[in-house]
Design a protein around this motif. Structure first.
Motif, PDB file in Angstrom:
ATOM      1  N   PRO A 133       0.779  -0.982  -0.126  1.00 31.80           N
ATOM      2  CA  PRO A 133       0.022   0.230   0.285  1.00 31.80           C
ATOM      3  C   PRO A 133       0.641   1.588  -0.034  1.00 31.80           C
ATOM      4  N   PHE A 134       0.170   2.509  -0.542  1.00 37.61           N
ATOM      5  CA  PHE A 134       0.955   3.556  -0.659  1.00 37.61           C
ATOM      6  C   PHE A 134       2.681   3.795  -1.907  1.00 37.61           C
ATOM      7  N   TYR A 135       3.110   2.504  -1.958  1.00 40.89           N
ATOM      8  CA  TYR A 135       4.062   2.559  -3.185  1.00 40.89           C
ATOM      9  C   TYR A 135       3.753   3.218  -4.154  1.00 40.89           C
ATOM     10  N   THR A 136       4.722   3.712  -4.091  1.00 40.08           N
ATOM     11  CA  THR A 136       4.293   4.894  -6.028  1.00 40.08           C
ATOM     12  C   THR A 136       5.366   5.957  -5.767  1.00 40.08           C
ATOM     13  N   THR A 137       5.607   5.587  -7.634  1.00 37.51           N
ATOM     14  CA  THR A 137       6.961   6.335  -7.534  1.00 37.51           C
ATOM     15  C   THR A 137       6.413   7.626  -8.633  1.00 37.51           C
ATOM     16  N   ASN A 138       4.733   7.726  -8.616  1.00 38.84           N
ATOM     17  CA  ASN A 138       4.457   8.431  -9.918  1.00 38.84           C
ATOM     18  C   ASN A 138       4.526   9.730  -9.516  1.00 38.84           C
ATOM     19  N   LYS A 139       4.377  11.399  -9.755  1.00 45.00           N
ATOM     20  CA  LYS A 139       4.319  12.570  -8.638  1.00 45.00           C
ATOM     21  C   LYS A 139       2.838  12.880  -8.997  1.00 45.00           C
ATOM     22  N   GLY A 140       1.563  12.761  -9.450  1.00 42.19           N
ATOM     23  CA  GLY A 140       0.690  13.544  -9.632  1.00 42.19           C
ATOM     24  C   GLY A 140       0.257  12.999  -8.831  1.00 42.19           C
ATOM     25  N   SER A 141      -0.678  14.111  -8.207  1.00 42.58           N
ATOM     26  CA  SER A 141      -1.985  14.380  -7.033  1.00 42.58           C
ATOM     27  C   SER A 141      -2.925  13.525  -6.470  1.00 42.58           C
ATOM     28  N   ASN A 142      -3.372  12.997  -8.378  1.00 39.46           N
ATOM     29  CA  ASN A 142      -4.695  11.946  -7.833  1.00 39.46           C
ATOM     30  C   ASN A 142      -3.663  10.253  -7.790  1.00 39.46           C
ATOM     31  N   THR A 143      -2.241  10.096  -7.209  1.00 40.90           N
ATOM     32  CA  THR A 143      -2.174   9.050  -7.160  1.00 40.90           C
ATOM     33  C   THR A 143      -1.617   8.910  -5.997  1.00 40.90           C
ATOM     34  N   ALA A 144      -1.972   7.156  -5.285  1.00 42.15           N
ATOM     35  CA  ALA A 144      -2.431   7.033  -4.062  1.00 42.15           C
ATOM     36  C   ALA A 144      -1.021   6.063  -4.016  1.00 42.15           C
ATOM     37  N   GLY A 145      -0.887   5.645  -4.900  1.00 40.28           N
ATOM     38  CA  GLY A 145      -0.140   4.139  -4.598  1.00 40.28           C
ATOM     39  C   GLY A 145      -1.220   2.940  -4.140  1.00 40.28           C
ATOM     40  N   MET A 146      -2.441   2.749  -4.452  1.00 41.79           N
ATOM     41  CA  MET A 146      -2.917   1.826  -4.128  1.00 41.79           C
ATOM     42  C   MET A 146      -3.605   0.804  -5.891  1.00 41.79           C
ATOM     43  N   GLY A 147      -3.686   0.965  -6.609  1.00 40.51           N
ATOM     44  CA  GLY A 147      -3.776   0.516  -7.935  1.00 40.51           C
ATOM     45  C   GLY A 147      -3.501  -1.115  -8.156  1.00 40.51           C
ATOM     46  N   LEU A 148      -2.072  -1.120  -7.528  1.00 42.98           N
ATOM     47  CA  LEU A 148      -1.705  -3.191  -7.289  1.00 42.98           C
ATOM     48  C   LEU A 148      -2.207  -3.204  -6.246  1.00 42.98           C
ATOM     49  N   VAL A 149      -2.498  -2.464  -5.394  1.00 42.13           N
ATOM     50  CA  VAL A 149      -3.079  -3.247  -3.945  1.00 42.13           C
ATOM     51  C   VAL A 149      -4.504  -3.900  -4.436  1.00 42.13           C
ATOM     52  N   ILE A 150      -5.406  -2.847  -4.999  1.00 44.78           N
ATOM     53  CA  ILE A 150      -6.473  -3.357  -6.059  1.00 44.78           C
ATOM     54  C   ILE A 150      -6.603  -4.580  -6.701  1.00 44.78           C
ATOM     55  N   ALA A 151      -5.727  -4.355  -7.136  1.00 44.10           N
ATOM     56  CA  ALA A 151      -5.652  -5.439  -8.788  1.00 44.10           C
ATOM     57  C   ALA A 151      -4.623  -6.568  -7.803  1.00 44.10           C
ATOM     58  N   LYS A 152      -4.194  -6.965  -6.851  1.00 43.62           N
ATOM     59  CA  LYS A 152      -3.990  -8.356  -6.487  1.00 43.62           C
ATOM     60  C   LYS A 152      -5.050  -8.470  -5.617  1.00 43.62           C
ATOM     61  N   GLU A 153      -5.779  -7.688  -5.089  1.00 39.87           N
ATOM     62  CA  GLU A 153      -6.692  -7.833  -4.128  1.00 39.87           C
ATOM     63  C   GLU A 153      -8.247  -8.482  -5.471  1.00 39.87           C
ATOM     64  N   ILE A 154      -8.253  -7.812  -6.642  1.00 42.60           N
ATOM     65  CA  ILE A 154      -9.426  -8.807  -7.657  1.00 42.60           C
ATOM     66  C   ILE A 154      -9.029  -9.947  -7.981  1.00 42.60           C
ATOM     67  N   VAL A 155      -7.426 -10.538  -8.129  1.00 48.95           N
ATOM     68  CA  VAL A 155      -6.813 -11.636  -8.178  1.00 48.95           C
ATOM     69  C   VAL A 155      -7.002 -12.530  -7.618  1.00 48.95           C
ATOM     70  N   ASN A 156      -6.867 -11.947  -5.522  1.00 51.54           N
ATOM     71  CA  ASN A 156      -7.339 -13.319  -5.268  1.00 51.54           C
ATOM     72  C   ASN A 156      -8.524 -13.519  -5.060  1.00 51.54           C
ATOM     73  N   GLN A 157      -8.881 -12.565  -5.125  1.00 52.20           N
ATOM     74  CA  GLN A 157     -10.448 -13.165  -4.768  1.00 52.20           C
ATOM     75  C   GLN A 157     -11.247 -13.738  -6.720  1.00 52.20           C
ATOM     76  N   HIS A 158     -10.224 -13.940  -7.078  1.00 53.37           N
ATOM     77  CA  HIS A 158     -10.713 -14.507  -8.774  1.00 53.37           C
ATOM     78  C   HIS A 158     -10.018 -15.935  -8.391  1.00 53.37           C
ATOM     79  N   HIS A 159      -9.113 -16.226  -7.051  1.00 54.12           N
ATOM     80  CA  HIS A 159      -8.830 -17.217  -7.261  1.00 54.12           C
ATOM     81  C   HIS A 159      -6.909 -17.241  -8.636  1.00 54.12           C
ATOM     82  N   GLY A 160      -6.679 -16.272  -8.503  1.00 48.93           N
ATOM     83  CA  GLY A 160      -6.115 -16.292  -9.318  1.00 48.93           C
ATOM     84  C   GLY A 160      -4.147 -15.694  -9.478  1.00 48.93           C
ATOM     85  N   LEU A 161      -3.199 -15.665 -10.366  1.00 49.91           N
ATOM     86  CA  LEU A 161      -2.210 -15.533  -9.780  1.00 49.91           C
ATOM     87  C   LEU A 161      -1.392 -13.987 -10.825  1.00 49.91           C
TER      88      LEU A 161
END
Ligand SMILES: Nc1ncnc2c1ncn2[C@@H]1O[C@H](COP(=O)(O)OP(=O)(O)OP(=O)(O)O)[C@@H](O)[C@H]1O
Ligand SMILES: [Mg+2]
Length: 268
Positions: free
Chosen positions: A210-238
């Motif tokens: 969570p919160f790891y980001t190298t993007n400078k924009g004000s709209n980036t929280a560093g949560m995109g891949l946390v959300i992505a991983k949660e969705i993948v887990n929810q679908h029993h994927g990798l």
């Protein structure tokens, strides 16, 4: 003799089709925006709780060491540490109460070619603006997976948004986004590759935190891949990064195929 005529009428329905497609995309945008809003509040609060928990554990460990020393001189310090822990617990409890409930949509057989196609349509403007060449190679007759359409759209949107951001930051003028679907045994694979700067090998685990980001924009929280991983887990994927590729970055995802759809396939 009576002459017979055949009248052929052609109607150009391009405009109607474009209109229906635009309406469909608008509906998808609305659906995704609401889901994304709730999920990002949720993920942000969970991430913040996780971040608070680390110093709280250190404070608790320090308190235990001082208690173990059993020295009266430390009583005041121990009281302060206990007070900090008490306030920390209250803060965590308050945040936990604010975590919004998530609506679990029913899992249905989903065709990932269809989902990826829709996400590419959603991103069309963004891709055009940044002159990104898209190579979309869907596997014909792709079997379904079991899942939530909206959640899967959000997953691929996060990954494609990241790929676009990486290519915008990269100086390479040749911007290529390549997406393909494949199957292997009982698994369905999706590969999303971009021609950006890639991710250094020592950061490949960190990017999912969570919160790891190298993007400078004000709209980036560093949560995109946390959300992505949660969705993948929810679908029993990798979800993983292909370490073999030399230039850019390639995310590879695998999902178990939906059993009853292995023979019954949807054409996109
Ligand atoms: N395709 C990619 N190429 C290069 N780096 C990437 C790529 N995808 C992710 N990253 C790295 O991983 C980091 C974390 O990604 P993540 O999606 O979690 O957050 P973000 O994109 O920075 O912000 P947010 O998604 O919350 O707007 C990015 O800041 C970037 O450093
Ligand atoms: Mg992101």
């Amino acid at each position: 003799m009576q002459k017979k005529y055949l009248i052929l009428t052609l109607t150009d329905i391009t405009k109607q089709r474009q209109h229906i497609e635009a309406l469909h995309i608008q509906t998808l945008k609305t659906l995704m925006a609401e889901d994304e809003r709730v999920r990002s509040i949720r993920e942000t609060l969970l991430g913040a709780i996780h971040q608070i928990q680390m110093p709280m554990n250190q404070i608790m460990a320090a308190e235990q060491i001082l208690l173990h020393k059993n020295d009266e001189k430390n009583t005041h310090l121990i009281n302060i540490l206990q007070q900090i822990q008490k306030s920390g617990k209250v803060a965590v409890a308050t945040m936990q109460e604010c975590i919004p409930e998530i609506y679990h949509s029913a899992e249905i057989p989903v065709n990932l070619n269809q989902i990826l196609h829709e996400v590419l349509l959603l991103e069309a403007q963004n891709l055009l603006t940044h002159n990104i060449d898209v190579q979309w190679r869907p596997l014909a007759n792709l079997p379904n997976i079991l899942g939530s359409e909206n959640r899967l759209r959000i997953l691929f949107k996060q990954l494609i948004d990241n790929a676009i951001a990486a290519m915008i930051q990269c100086e390479n003028p040749d911007k290529q986004l390549s997406i393909c679907t494949q199957t292997e045994d009982d698994l369905l694979h999706v590969r999303i590759a971009d021609s950006g700067n890639g991710i250094p090998s020592d950061k490949r685990t960190k990017i999912f935190e969570p919160f790891y980001t190298t993007n400078k924009g004000s709209n980036t929280a560093g949560m995109g891949l946390v959300i992505a991983k949660e969705i993948v887990n929810q679908h029993h994927g990798l979800i993983d990064i292909d370490s073999e590729i030399e230039q850019g970055c390639c995310f590879q995802l695998s999902f178990p195929l939906h059993k009853s759809s292995r023979s019954e396939v949807t054409h996109v």
